[in-house]
Motif scaffolding. Structure first.
Motif, PDB file in Angstrom:
ATOM      1  N   VAL A   1      -1.881  -2.768 -10.387  1.00 57.44           N
ATOM      2  CA  VAL A   1      -1.606  -1.705  -9.877  1.00 57.44           C
ATOM      3  C   VAL A   1      -3.514  -1.446  -9.891  1.00 57.44           C
ATOM      4  CG1 VAL A   1      -0.352   0.586 -10.225  1.00 57.44           C
ATOM      5  CG2 VAL A   1       0.559  -1.439 -10.853  1.00 57.44           C
ATOM      6  N   LEU A   2      -3.612  -1.061  -8.525  1.00 53.57           N
ATOM      7  CA  LEU A   2      -4.810  -0.034  -8.056  1.00 53.57           C
ATOM      8  C   LEU A   2      -4.635   1.653  -7.971  1.00 53.57           C
ATOM      9  CD1 LEU A   2      -7.633  -1.844  -7.002  1.00 53.57           C
ATOM     10  CD2 LEU A   2      -7.416   0.140  -6.386  1.00 53.57           C
ATOM     11  N   ASP A   3      -4.270   2.684  -8.927  1.00 54.76           N
ATOM     12  CA  ASP A   3      -4.855   3.902  -8.474  1.00 54.76           C
ATOM     13  C   ASP A   3      -5.730   4.298  -7.645  1.00 54.76           C
ATOM     14  OD1 ASP A   3      -2.585   5.957  -8.236  1.00 54.76           O
ATOM     15  OD2 ASP A   3      -3.309   6.899 -10.323  1.00 54.76           O
ATOM     16  N   ASP A   4      -5.801   5.112  -6.725  1.00 49.01           N
ATOM     17  CA  ASP A   4      -6.977   5.751  -5.779  1.00 49.01           C
ATOM     18  C   ASP A   4      -7.845   4.482  -5.160  1.00 49.01           C
ATOM     19  OD1 ASP A   4      -5.903   8.733  -6.591  1.00 49.01           O
ATOM     20  OD2 ASP A   4      -7.445   8.594  -8.459  1.00 49.01           O
ATOM     21  N   TRP A   5      -7.373   3.867  -4.841  1.00 45.48           N
ATOM     22  CA  TRP A   5      -8.126   3.048  -3.435  1.00 45.48           C
ATOM     23  C   TRP A   5      -8.645   3.962  -3.001  1.00 45.48           C
ATOM     24  CZ3 TRP A   5      -9.468  -1.453  -2.695  1.00 45.48           C
ATOM     25  CH2 TRP A   5      -9.336  -2.421  -1.581  1.00 45.48           C
ATOM     26  N   GLN A   6      -8.803   5.523  -2.205  1.00 45.57           N
ATOM     27  CA  GLN A   6      -9.634   5.727  -1.406  1.00 45.57           C
ATOM     28  C   GLN A   6     -11.131   5.575  -1.999  1.00 45.57           C
ATOM     29  OE1 GLN A   6      -7.191   7.199  -2.752  1.00 45.57           O
ATOM     30  NE2 GLN A   6      -7.827   9.000  -3.875  1.00 45.57           N
TER      31      GLN A   6
ATOM     32  N   SER B   1      -3.339   5.231  -2.275  1.00 39.90           N
ATOM     33  CA  SER B   1      -4.198   5.678  -1.431  1.00 39.90           C
ATOM     34  C   SER B   1      -3.655   7.329  -1.104  1.00 39.90           C
ATOM     35  CB  SER B   1      -4.636   4.780  -0.863  1.00 39.90           C
ATOM     36  OG  SER B   1      -5.378   5.299  -0.054  1.00 39.90           O
ATOM     37  N   ARG B   2      -5.255   7.528  -0.883  1.00 46.30           N
ATOM     38  CA  ARG B   2      -4.059   8.611  -0.681  1.00 46.30           C
ATOM     39  C   ARG B   2      -4.570   8.973   1.149  1.00 46.30           C
ATOM     40  NH1 ARG B   2      -8.071  13.740  -3.500  1.00 46.30           N
ATOM     41  NH2 ARG B   2      -6.730  13.136  -5.480  1.00 46.30           N
ATOM     42  N   PRO B   3      -3.944   9.163   1.980  1.00 40.64           N
ATOM     43  CA  PRO B   3      -4.254   9.213   3.064  1.00 40.64           C
ATOM     44  C   PRO B   3      -5.119   8.475   3.545  1.00 40.64           C
ATOM     45  CG  PRO B   3      -3.021  11.414   2.951  1.00 40.64           C
ATOM     46  CD  PRO B   3      -3.636  10.178   2.139  1.00 40.64           C
ATOM     47  N   LEU B   4      -5.220   7.454   5.112  1.00 43.43           N
ATOM     48  CA  LEU B   4      -6.754   6.841   5.592  1.00 43.43           C
ATOM     49  C   LEU B   4      -6.447   6.820   6.571  1.00 43.43           C
ATOM     50  CD1 LEU B   4      -6.201   3.410   3.223  1.00 43.43           C
ATOM     51  CD2 LEU B   4      -7.708   5.787   2.414  1.00 43.43           C
ATOM     52  N   GLU B   5      -7.718   6.671   6.892  1.00 45.56           N
ATOM     53  CA  GLU B   5      -7.652   6.450   9.047  1.00 45.56           C
ATOM     54  C   GLU B   5      -7.082   5.051   8.708  1.00 45.56           C
ATOM     55  OE1 GLU B   5      -8.365   8.770  10.830  1.00 45.56           O
ATOM     56  OE2 GLU B   5      -8.830  10.475   9.984  1.00 45.56           O
TER      57      GLU B   5
ATOM     58  N   LEU C   1       0.768  -1.572  -0.104  1.00 46.02           N
ATOM     59  CA  LEU C   1      -0.016  -0.246  -0.656  1.00 46.02           C
ATOM     60  C   LEU C   1       0.809   1.038   0.691  1.00 46.02           C
ATOM     61  CD1 LEU C   1      -2.597   1.657   0.239  1.00 46.02           C
ATOM     62  CD2 LEU C   1      -2.856   0.947   2.893  1.00 46.02           C
ATOM     63  N   VAL C   2       0.651   1.856  -1.313  1.00 47.23           N
ATOM     64  CA  VAL C   2       2.015   3.356  -1.049  1.00 47.23           C
ATOM     65  C   VAL C   2       0.433   4.313  -1.132  1.00 47.23           C
ATOM     66  CG1 VAL C   2       2.352   4.979  -2.701  1.00 47.23           C
ATOM     67  CG2 VAL C   2       3.072   2.340  -2.572  1.00 47.23           C
ATOM     68  N   VAL C   3       1.158   4.825   0.296  1.00 44.25           N
ATOM     69  CA  VAL C   3      -0.097   6.136   0.685  1.00 44.25           C
ATOM     70  C   VAL C   3       0.996   7.724   0.551  1.00 44.25           C
ATOM     71  CG1 VAL C   3      -1.077   6.996   2.926  1.00 44.25           C
ATOM     72  CG2 VAL C   3      -0.993   4.227   2.506  1.00 44.25           C
ATOM     73  N   GLY C   4      -0.125   9.056   0.517  1.00 44.75           N
ATOM     74  CA  GLY C   4       0.568   9.718   0.693  1.00 44.75           C
ATOM     75  C   GLY C   4      -0.620  10.617  -0.136  1.00 44.75           C
ATOM     76  N   GLU C   5      -0.289  11.864   0.035  1.00 45.67           N
ATOM     77  CA  GLU C   5      -1.293  13.234   0.307  1.00 45.67           C
ATOM     78  C   GLU C   5      -1.302  13.602  -1.330  1.00 45.67           C
ATOM     79  OE1 GLU C   5      -0.059  17.329   0.558  1.00 45.67           O
ATOM     80  OE2 GLU C   5       1.539  16.889   1.373  1.00 45.67           O
ATOM     81  N   PRO C   6      -3.062  13.853  -1.953  1.00 46.57           N
ATOM     82  CA  PRO C   6      -2.424  14.403  -2.977  1.00 46.57           C
ATOM     83  C   PRO C   6      -0.828  14.379  -4.098  1.00 46.57           C
ATOM     84  CG  PRO C   6      -4.511  15.155  -2.403  1.00 46.57           C
ATOM     85  CD  PRO C   6      -2.965  14.521  -1.487  1.00 46.57           C
ATOM     86  N   GLY C   7      -0.753  14.129  -5.192  1.00 47.97           N
ATOM     87  CA  GLY C   7       0.565  15.248  -5.778  1.00 47.97           C
ATOM     88  C   GLY C   7       1.404  14.139  -4.974  1.00 47.97           C
ATOM     89  N   ILE C   8       2.059  13.805  -4.394  1.00 46.00           N
ATOM     90  CA  ILE C   8       3.100  13.523  -3.419  1.00 46.00           C
ATOM     91  C   ILE C   8       3.946  12.336  -4.063  1.00 46.00           C
ATOM     92  CG2 ILE C   8       2.696  11.195  -2.312  1.00 46.00           C
ATOM     93  CD1 ILE C   8       4.457  15.080  -1.103  1.00 46.00           C
TER      94      ILE C   8
END
Length: 942
Positions: free
Chosen positions: A359-364, A390-394, A240-247
């Protein structure tokens, strides 16, 4: 009409925030109405209004007003989305297509109806409307600009400001139509004509044409993916690759894919929040990619490709699964649990044949069906690698994924970000690149967009709310819309406090602030700093966008509370540590008297530390605060002049940053004359003269310095008179009037020599004056004397790292160039530039690099050495020019002549002659000589 004064605030003020405004109306409706009966035309309008409502709602907008055959539509008002600009554009295209198909009866002679549309985005105030103003009343510059844009649109055209779409412009075929001057904006508005839609499978593919930051600074994260790939050869692995938009999530994965493809197969899927999102969307993407389905191919071609691929996998799939997969991929099957199982069987069959990366982009944004399908796929325990972005998740949502490696992407390091900026803005002025770094916070997408905005603006950084940043504000607004109310209130309070703030400051104003700030940190809005208890926004753009959405009255009240609590909490002796914050908050809360006091104190503090850019900003704020107290008496007038004098001291080493200074110093001279204080007049005239000297306007400088010298002598201020003499001599020397300049410079040095200690005060001024004497002697060919004066100046300056040290090395560089000592000149100029960079002097950094480049050009005249001179000279020119730049143009003429660049030679010669007409003639002889030799070579017989 609503009574805004008595209505509850929540009813009067619907929202202050970032929206995209679409203006659309029918072109030539009056002419159209001439061909049909009124009842038929009314029917057409009714149909038009009906489908406008349907289309707008489908794309996520709201109608603010329907008037006649036109509509004002808002995107981002009730729900902010990062792609509101794209949604508005898609809606406009659909409205145009539907409107053109409207007909009345059979065989109507009326022409086709056509719309024209204009779209622009930015900060607005949306009020509740009424019967006259429509559902919403939209206040601000944005609807006015959108109205101007639609006025440019021809029948059938959709025009959008470039800053509204940002990277989403690549989803459309566009033409840059024109730059529209907008009142109140420093830069004109780039307007795009939308020609049609383009098809992309991923957003990063759409962005590639705009220019993307290179793959830098992700070595550890890349290695984590490589290790997962190694494990996936024998067992299933998930990352799981996590980061804010545009990171840079998609870019990291894309770089990894290139290596994986050499021995395996890569299939892409993505989730969307937009209209095209469908259940099991990524599984359909994977299935179609596995079977050779192409978006741009005919149904027959796709059918053949899918059939051939299924034959290849026949041994792994039963007949029912093959038929179900084929129907799904070709868009004929229904989605459900059986369909999902069939697609999973297909992927597992492929994984059995070749190493497989999914590869699955924008999992959120994944739907429930996709989440269930992914769980079933992973439960099969077949060796393959699944990478989710994904963007940051809880934490609870991360735990739903189960066993997985988590790679958290942080902003790029300073070195990596600088590398990306240099690639996107080659040859950019270093302070401009530094501003991009600060504003972006190391986020790759923001680096890219800010670099593009800088490139459009020329050589200046576009401030908040100016060209190129509207879509970024919308991106921030879309993230804010996802916050809980207490999180949004906490973030707004932090934004009012500043880019850097303490948790204690927020806690004094917001309940349960500590826990809320921690949740905002996890969501990547804020970050911890090296100083205990201090936090900062991830990047300045986020803070600015949040700050401007806060209601103006609430914002002023928050500033007042922060300022007064801070003022009450500090002891008198500690005030100096907090004057910057006090100045900022009192100014923003509208308390002019205290704002002036603390801004001046903050300027004094910054000036003592040689932080000239900060001191300059504080003094300008102090002057503005004093203006808010007008009308004022003689004591305030004299104080205004005294602060202007301090402002002048910040301009001594960097004349490029005083574009507004001439106006302020001229005002100081007027105020000084009104007080009838001759000493105040002398000082005001002196600084007016000095700024003109620094900006390369020696004639005006001489005039003001002569007036200052007369007033200083009459007021019996010998120290000021010596200072004025020095600047008068420097101005005369800059104009080439050496017979008058040298005696004045020598006299000024003698008067100053005993007035200060080495390395301090007047010694620094004397050192610079000695340097100008050496420069003048060098231009006269008296090289030995020139170097003696320059050596004496460096001794007088001492060992301190000071901007004057940069000046002296650059003055020596010019003398060495006149002597023909090219290598020494190159070294001296670049050494001066390094010192200037540490002292944050834009002009001296640019001039040192330019003069050093002259030495390099003399040693080896190539396109690279010419560019090394051209770039810093352009930085100076773009900021309005400065003293002695005719030297640069003389060498540029020489280089262009040597390399045979005729068109550029003419341009550089024109600039040289313009500088000479302004009184700066140092490079004139060299440029004329180069031109004469070039003309002689052109006219010589073959």
């Amino acid at each position: 009409m609503l009574d805004f004064a008595s209505s509850p605030p929540e009813r009067r003020l619907a929202r202050r925030g970032y929206v995209t405004v679409l203006f659309t109306d029918v072109v030539g409706s009056s002419e159209y109405a001439q061909f049909i009966e009124p009842e038929d035309y009314a029917s057409v309008l009714e149909k038009f209004r009906s489908f406008v409502g349907t289309v707008v709602q489908r794309h996520g907008g709201v109608i603010a007003r329907m008037q006649g055959d036109g509509a004002l539509v808002l995107f981002g008002h009730l729900e902010s989305r990062e792609d509101d600009g794209r949604r508005a554009t898609e809606a406009a295209l659909e409205l145009h297509a539907t409107t053109s198909a409207l007909r009345v009866g059979n065989g109507s002679v009326a022409p086709r109806l056509k719309l024209h549309s204009g779209i622009h985005a930015g900060l607005v105030l949306v009020l509740e409307g009424d019967i006259e103003r429509g559902r919403f009343d939209v206040v601000g510059e944005v609807p006015n600009t959108a109205a101007r844009v639609v006025g440019l649109a021809a029948p059938g055209e959709v025009l959008v400001s470039a800053e509204t779409l940002g990277p989403h412009a690549s989803f459309f075929t566009t033409t840059l139509m024109r730059q529209l001057p907008i009142r109140g904006r420093a830069e004109p508005l780039d307007v795009l004509r939308i020609e049609g839609r383009r098809s992309f499978s991923r957003r990063i593919d759409a962005a590639e044409g705009r220019g993307t930051a290179g793959f830098v600074g992700r070595a550890a994260e890349f290695e984590a993916l490589m290790q997962a790939a190694a494990r996936a050869r024998s067992a299933p692995a998930t990352v799981l690759v996590v980061g804010e938009p545009g990171i840079g999530k998609t870019r990291l994965i894309g770089e990894f894919e290139r290596g994986f493809r050499s021995g395996g197969r890569v299939l892409h899927g993505f989730c969307e929040s937009y209209l095209s999102a469908a259940p099991l969307q990524p599984f359909l993407h994977w299935g179609r990619a596995a079977l050779g389905w192409r978006a741009d191919a005919s149904a027959q071609t796709n059918d053949a490709a899918v059939t051939a691929s299924l034959v290849t996998l026949a041994s792994q799939l039963d007949d029912g699964t093959r038929a179900a997969v084929r129907d799904l991929v070709m868009g004929r099957g229904s989605l459900g649990s059986k369909a999902m199982s069939a697609l999973i069987d297909l992927l597992l069959a492929l994984a059995a044949q070749v190493p497989l990366l999914l590869v699955l982009d924008d999992w959120q944004w994944a739907d429930d069906g996709t989440r269930m399908g992914l769980a079933e796929l992973r439960a099969r325990r077949v060796p393959l690698l699944l990478v989710l972005a994904s963007r940051p998740l809880e934490p609870a949502h991360e735990q739903e994924i189960g066993e997985a490696d988590i790679v958290r992407l942080q902003p790029l390091s300073t070195a990596a970000a600088q590398s990306a900026i240099e690639a996107l803005l080659p040859g950019a002025e270093p302070f401009l690149a530094g501003e991009v770094l600060q504003q972006s916070g190391g986020t790759p997408l923001l680096i890219e967009e800010l670099c593009l905005a800088v490139a459009r603006a020329g050589s200046s950084f576009p401030g908040h709310g100016q060209v190129g940043l509207a879509w970024l504000d919308g991106l921030v607004a879309s993230r804010l819309a996802l916050l809980e109310p207490h999180q949004a209130a906490c973030l707004e309070t932090a934004a009012v406090i500043g880019h850097v703030f303490s948790a204690a400051q927020v806690a004094a104003l917001v309940d349960d602030a500590v826990a809320t700030l921690e949740s905002l940190r996890r969501l990547d809005f804020i970050a911890t700093t090296a100083e205990p208890g201090m936090l900062s926004f991830r990047h300045a753009l986020t803070r600015d966008a949040v700050y401007t959405t806060v209601n103006a009255a609430r914002r002023r009240e928050l500033h007042r509370q922060v300022a007064e609590s801070l003022e009450a909490a500090i002891a008198k002796g500690d005030e100096v540590d907090h004057v910057e914050a006090l100045a900022y908050h009192f100014e923003a809360s509208g308390q002019a008297a205290k704002a002036a006091r603390y801004s001046e104190a903050a300027g004094n503090k910054a000036l003592a530390a040689m932080a000239l850019d900060r001191a300059r900003a504080h003094y300008v704020t102090a002057l503005g605060a004093l203006d808010a107290l007008a009308p004022f008496g003689r004591d305030v007038q004299l104080r205004w002049c005294a602060i202007a004098e301090k402002l002048g001291q910040t301009c001594v080493f960097d004349p490029l940053d005083v574009s507004h200074g001439l106006r302020l110093f001229a005002r100081a001279a007027d105020l000084a004359r009104a007080t009838a204080d001759l000493n105040a007049v002398a000082r005001a005239q002196y600084w007016l003269g000095y700024v003109n000297y620094g900006k390369g306007r020696p004639r005006a400088a001489v005039r003001h310095c002569e007036a200052a010298l007369d007033a200083a002598q009459v007021s019996d201020d010998a120290r000021l008179a010596a200072q004025v003499q020095a600047t008068l001599g420097q101005s005369l020397a800059s104009a080439g009037a050496y017979d008058r300049a040298l005696p004045l410079l020598l006299q000024a040095v003698d008067a100053k020599r005993q007035q200060g200690r080495r390395g301090r005060g007047h010694a620094i001024g004397s050192a610079y004056t000695l340097g100008r004497i050496g420069y003048t002697l060098g231009d006269l060919g008296r090289f030995e004397e020139a170097h003696e004066r320059l050596d004496e100046a460096l001794v007088l300056l001492g060992d301190s790292v000071h901007s004057v040290g940069a000046s002296l090395r650059e003055l020596r560089c010019a003398v060495l160039l006149w002597q023909g000592r090219w290598a020494e000149a190159q070294h001296s100029g670049l050494e001066g530039a390094e010192i200037a960079l540490r002292c944050r002097s834009r002009y001296l950094t640019a001039m040192g690099r330019a003069l050093g480049a002259c030495g390099g050009l003399a040693l080896d005249c190539t396109a690279d050495t010419l560019r090394a001179l051209r770039e810093p000279t352009h930085w100076i020119e773009a900021s309005g020019g400065a003293v002695s730049t005719s030297l640069n143009y003389g060498w540029l003429v020489e280089g262009c002549a040597t390399l045979g660049l005729e068109a550029e030679l003419r341009q550089q010669a024109a600039r040289l002659f313009a500088r000479a007409r302004a009184g700066d003639r140092h490079g004139l002889a060299m440029g004329r000589r180069a031109l004469a030799l070039w003309l002689a070579r052109r006219s010589a017989p073959p």
